[in-house]
Design an enzyme around this catalytic site. Sequence first.
Site, PDB file in Angstrom:
ATOM      1  N   LEU A   1       0.840  -1.206   0.000  1.00  0.00           N
ATOM      2  CA  LEU A   1       0.000   0.000   0.000  1.00  0.00           C
ATOM      3  C   LEU A   1       0.873   1.253   0.000  1.00  0.00           C
ATOM      4  O   LEU A   1       1.674   1.461   0.912  1.00  0.00           O
ATOM      5  CB  LEU A   1      -0.917   0.001   1.218  1.00  0.00           C
ATOM      6  CG  LEU A   1      -1.798  -1.241   1.366  1.00  0.00           C
ATOM      7  CD1 LEU A   1      -2.745  -1.083   2.545  1.00  0.00           C
ATOM      8  CD2 LEU A   1      -2.577  -1.505   0.075  1.00  0.00           C
TER       9      LEU A   1
ATOM     10  N   ARG B   1       1.047  13.796   7.379  1.00  0.00           N
ATOM     11  CA  ARG B   1       1.825  14.131   8.565  1.00  0.00           C
ATOM     12  C   ARG B   1       3.305  14.369   8.241  1.00  0.00           C
ATOM     13  O   ARG B   1       4.049  14.896   9.063  1.00  0.00           O
ATOM     14  CB  ARG B   1       1.677  13.003   9.612  1.00  0.00           C
ATOM     15  CG  ARG B   1       0.280  12.930  10.196  1.00  0.00           C
ATOM     16  CD  ARG B   1       0.006  11.605  10.904  1.00  0.00           C
ATOM     17  NE  ARG B   1      -0.365  10.543   9.976  1.00  0.00           N
ATOM     18  CZ  ARG B   1      -0.722   9.298  10.341  1.00  0.00           C
ATOM     19  NH1 ARG B   1      -0.735   8.970  11.618  1.00  0.00           N
ATOM     20  NH2 ARG B   1      -1.047   8.400   9.440  1.00  0.00           N
TER      21      ARG B   1
ATOM     22  N   GLN C   1      -5.071   3.837  -7.125  1.00  0.00           N
ATOM     23  CA  GLN C   1      -6.195   4.200  -6.258  1.00  0.00           C
ATOM     24  C   GLN C   1      -6.451   5.688  -6.510  1.00  0.00           C
ATOM     25  O   GLN C   1      -5.672   6.535  -6.083  1.00  0.00           O
ATOM     26  CB  GLN C   1      -5.838   3.955  -4.789  1.00  0.00           C
ATOM     27  CG  GLN C   1      -6.995   4.215  -3.843  1.00  0.00           C
ATOM     28  CD  GLN C   1      -6.586   4.186  -2.380  1.00  0.00           C
ATOM     29  OE1 GLN C   1      -5.427   4.370  -2.041  1.00  0.00           O
ATOM     30  NE2 GLN C   1      -7.566   3.967  -1.510  1.00  0.00           N
TER      31      GLN C   1
ATOM     32  N   GLY D   1      -8.905   5.039   2.065  1.00  0.00           N
ATOM     33  CA  GLY D   1      -8.577   4.117   3.159  1.00  0.00           C
ATOM     34  C   GLY D   1      -7.810   2.896   2.672  1.00  0.00           C
ATOM     35  O   GLY D   1      -7.771   2.588   1.480  1.00  0.00           O
TER      36      GLY D   1
ATOM     37  N   TYR E   1      38.222  25.164 -20.024  1.00  0.00           N
ATOM     38  CA  TYR E   1      36.938  25.817 -20.304  1.00  0.00           C
ATOM     39  C   TYR E   1      37.191  27.229 -20.791  1.00  0.00           C
ATOM     40  O   TYR E   1      37.932  27.993 -20.157  1.00  0.00           O
ATOM     41  CB  TYR E   1      36.137  25.837 -18.993  1.00  0.00           C
ATOM     42  CG  TYR E   1      34.726  26.331 -19.101  1.00  0.00           C
ATOM     43  CD1 TYR E   1      33.860  25.871 -20.084  1.00  0.00           C
ATOM     44  CD2 TYR E   1      34.233  27.263 -18.174  1.00  0.00           C
ATOM     45  CE1 TYR E   1      32.558  26.309 -20.147  1.00  0.00           C
ATOM     46  CE2 TYR E   1      32.926  27.702 -18.240  1.00  0.00           C
ATOM     47  CZ  TYR E   1      32.084  27.225 -19.220  1.00  0.00           C
ATOM     48  OH  TYR E   1      30.797  27.664 -19.281  1.00  0.00           O
TER      49      TYR E   1
ATOM     50  N   ARG F   1      57.727  30.477 -20.260  1.00  0.00           N
ATOM     51  CA  ARG F   1      57.656  31.473 -19.186  1.00  0.00           C
ATOM     52  C   ARG F   1      58.726  32.509 -19.458  1.00  0.00           C
ATOM     53  O   ARG F   1      59.666  32.275 -20.227  1.00  0.00           O
ATOM     54  CB  ARG F   1      57.868  30.806 -17.827  1.00  0.00           C
ATOM     55  CG  ARG F   1      59.255  30.231 -17.660  1.00  0.00           C
ATOM     56  CD  ARG F   1      59.436  29.472 -16.374  1.00  0.00           C
ATOM     57  NE  ARG F   1      60.854  29.151 -16.195  1.00  0.00           N
ATOM     58  CZ  ARG F   1      61.292  28.135 -15.471  1.00  0.00           C
ATOM     59  NH1 ARG F   1      60.448  27.336 -14.870  1.00  0.00           N
ATOM     60  NH2 ARG F   1      62.584  27.920 -15.354  1.00  0.00           N
TER      61      ARG F   1
HETATM   62  C1  UD1 Z   1      -2.449   1.627   9.507  1.00  0.00           C
HETATM   63  C2  UD1 Z   1      -3.460   0.650  10.105  1.00  0.00           C
HETATM   64  C3  UD1 Z   1      -3.190   0.538  11.598  1.00  0.00           C
HETATM   65  C4  UD1 Z   1      -1.751   0.068  11.813  1.00  0.00           C
HETATM   66  C5  UD1 Z   1      -0.762   0.966  11.099  1.00  0.00           C
HETATM   67  C6  UD1 Z   1       0.604   0.324  11.127  1.00  0.00           C
HETATM   68  C7  UD1 Z   1      -5.539   0.845   8.815  1.00  0.00           C
HETATM   69  C8  UD1 Z   1      -6.904   1.407   8.767  1.00  0.00           C
HETATM   70  N1  UD1 Z   1      -4.790   1.153   9.886  1.00  0.00           N
HETATM   71  O1  UD1 Z   1      -2.672   2.888  10.113  1.00  0.00           O
HETATM   72  O2  UD1 Z   1      -4.097  -0.383  12.201  1.00  0.00           O
HETATM   73  O3  UD1 Z   1      -1.474   0.032  13.217  1.00  0.00           O
HETATM   74  O4  UD1 Z   1      -1.132   1.128   9.716  1.00  0.00           O
HETATM   75  O5  UD1 Z   1       1.594   1.147  10.596  1.00  0.00           O
HETATM   76  O6  UD1 Z   1      -5.171   0.115   7.921  1.00  0.00           O
HETATM   77  N2  UD1 Z   1      -2.697   3.966   2.041  1.00  0.00           N
HETATM   78  C9  UD1 Z   1      -3.186   3.854   0.759  1.00  0.00           C
HETATM   79  N3  UD1 Z   1      -4.413   4.353   0.463  1.00  0.00           N
HETATM   80  C10 UD1 Z   1      -5.211   4.944   1.390  1.00  0.00           C
HETATM   81  C11 UD1 Z   1      -4.713   5.055   2.714  1.00  0.00           C
HETATM   82  C12 UD1 Z   1      -3.455   4.558   3.015  1.00  0.00           C
HETATM   83  O7  UD1 Z   1      -2.521   3.317  -0.119  1.00  0.00           O
HETATM   84  O8  UD1 Z   1      -6.314   5.362   1.040  1.00  0.00           O
HETATM   85  C13 UD1 Z   1      -1.363   3.441   2.337  1.00  0.00           C
HETATM   86  C14 UD1 Z   1      -0.392   4.510   2.803  1.00  0.00           C
HETATM   87  O9  UD1 Z   1       0.347   5.015   1.710  1.00  0.00           O
HETATM   88  C15 UD1 Z   1       0.495   3.744   3.781  1.00  0.00           C
HETATM   89  C16 UD1 Z   1      -0.371   2.626   4.271  1.00  0.00           C
HETATM   90  O10 UD1 Z   1      -1.466   2.531   3.385  1.00  0.00           O
HETATM   91  O11 UD1 Z   1       1.636   3.204   3.148  1.00  0.00           O
HETATM   92  C17 UD1 Z   1      -0.889   2.870   5.691  1.00  0.00           C
HETATM   93  O12 UD1 Z   1      -1.622   4.072   5.690  1.00  0.00           O
HETATM   94  P1  UD1 Z   1      -1.551   5.079   6.903  1.00  0.00           P
HETATM   95  O13 UD1 Z   1      -2.465   6.206   6.624  1.00  0.00           O
HETATM   96  O14 UD1 Z   1      -0.147   5.392   7.249  1.00  0.00           O
HETATM   97  O15 UD1 Z   1      -2.214   4.172   8.047  1.00  0.00           O
HETATM   98  P2  UD1 Z   1      -1.996   4.285   9.604  1.00  0.00           P
HETATM   99  O16 UD1 Z   1      -2.851   5.394  10.133  1.00  0.00           O
HETATM  100  O17 UD1 Z   1      -0.574   4.308   9.938  1.00  0.00           O
HETATM  101 CA    CA Z   2       1.298   4.371   8.730  1.00  0.00          CA
END
Ligand code: UD1
Ligand code: CA
Length: 471
Positions: free
Chosen positions: A8, A15, A72, A77, A386, A439
């Site tokens: 993902l 942040r 996506q 999410g 140069y 020189r």
């Molecule tokens: C997520 C988990 C949390 C876990 C934590 C561990 C969920 C809902 N929560 O939270 O339980 O403890 O990771 O690090 O899964 N991403 C997408 N598309 C989206 C949202 C996120 O591709 O729509 C990807 C982000 O790029 C990232 C990963 O998913 O690489 C995690 O997303 P992030 O928003 O960091 O989730 P956390 O709040 O850390």
């Molecule tokens: Ca994360």
Amino acid sequence: MKKLAIVLAAGLGKRMKSKLPKVLHPVCGKPMVAHVLQAVREAGCERAVVVIGRGAPEVRAALGDAAEYALQPEPLGTGHAVMQAEPLLAGEDGVTLVVCGDTPLITARTIEAMFDLHRESGAAATVLTAHVDDPAGYGRVVRSAAGTVERIVEDKDCGPEERAIREINAGAYCFDTRRLFAALKNLTADNAQGEYYLTDVIGILRREGGTVAAYRTPDPDEIEGVNDRAALARAQRLMRRRILLGHMANGVTVVDPDHTYIDADVKIGEDTVIYPGTHLRGGTVIGRDCAIGPGCDLADTTVGDGTTVRYTVAEGAVIGSECNVGPFAYLRPGTRIGDHVRVGDFVEIKNSVVGDHSKVPHLSYIGDATVGSRVNIGCGVITANYDGHNKFRTEIGDGAFIGSNANLVAPVKIGRDAYVVAGSTITHDVGEGDVAIARERQVNKPGYAEKLRARALSKKNQAISQSNNNR
Ligand code: UD1
Ligand code: CA
């Protein structure tokens, strides 16, 4: 059991407060998501789909054909992100690993252990969990009284009791592929963040009567999820340690691991010693029996065996074996140095070849030059390459001797075994075995020093009386 993976990497990474997509922030010289992808491959996943969204073209460019991609369009999410991989993986059965692109420290060993547990337990899903002192920000693993994993609750959705749970979801899971995509159809966005949480799939599978296994990592450092710059620094520190321990295990001496910075893909031969304040970056390769540092910054540079490099900056350079470089040398891209070469203090070399057994010991600029073997470049010699618009080459034949402070105005060729006299400004080619002097001839005036001194003194006295008169 066919192993597949979904990584993902489409989140906003708000942040981080960065224009760079979060998963491309480097940890020890390599994008976070590339670390994850490497672990996934090493663990034996045959296919890896990276879900991309924000910064999709950049992520794709960084990973190239190391992965397949699913887009996506909107970050709704982690569950929604996984759904985007369905068209690519729909025909597959076997097991799918889902892992976050922002957990760069996860290892192939841990992923393999998850796959093993998943197979042995026959669970519908296996979650990677860890016990941590500070669970803030992570999803909490909720277990039944009997200890079975029941569901995962996101930090923002936790009640007070759940908030106190210290077992967290690391964000990595093995799923039965078909059951995963079926369960995703039942997700809703009815939660604090209005997102489709992948974590809700765990509860759904339980309600369907499946079991959920948890692989609790013995090393909670591995699961650090990088959401902000403070976590990035922590991950970097942990990764740096891991890299250094790897080199030490391979027979490299790292004199001070707290002050040594080595990128993930750097290679170092046995019995090489790395001194403090050294940065080895990118695709740098160091041979055996070298002494590197203190105070070196070498990027994408290759060093042969038995070479010493001190207080040197190099980028895109190749240095041979048994050389001695520095202190205070600057080797720019396209520098190729042979074996047994001495490059000394305050020497800059760019886009140049220096042959075996040659010496450039002090205060030189060698740019766009081909220097043969056994050449001696005197102190202060420069190539004038140069003219403000164009770059020209200088060629120096084997065995030539270039006297101190010579200017070699390119394009120019110095023949084999030729001799350029100190202080010369050379604008014409010098033939093989010739001596070039360019020189002013020196004039000595016998006994003239006394006269010169007397003249200087009387000038000074005149000036003093003049200023007294003016008062
Ligand atoms: C997520 C988990 C949390 C876990 C934590 C561990 C969920 C809902 N929560 O939270 O339980 O403890 O990771 O690090 O899964 N991403 C997408 N598309 C989206 C949202 C996120 O591709 O729509 C990807 C982000 O790029 C990232 C990963 O998913 O690489 C995690 O997303 P992030 O928003 O960091 O989730 P956390 O709040 O850390
Ligand atoms: Ca994360």
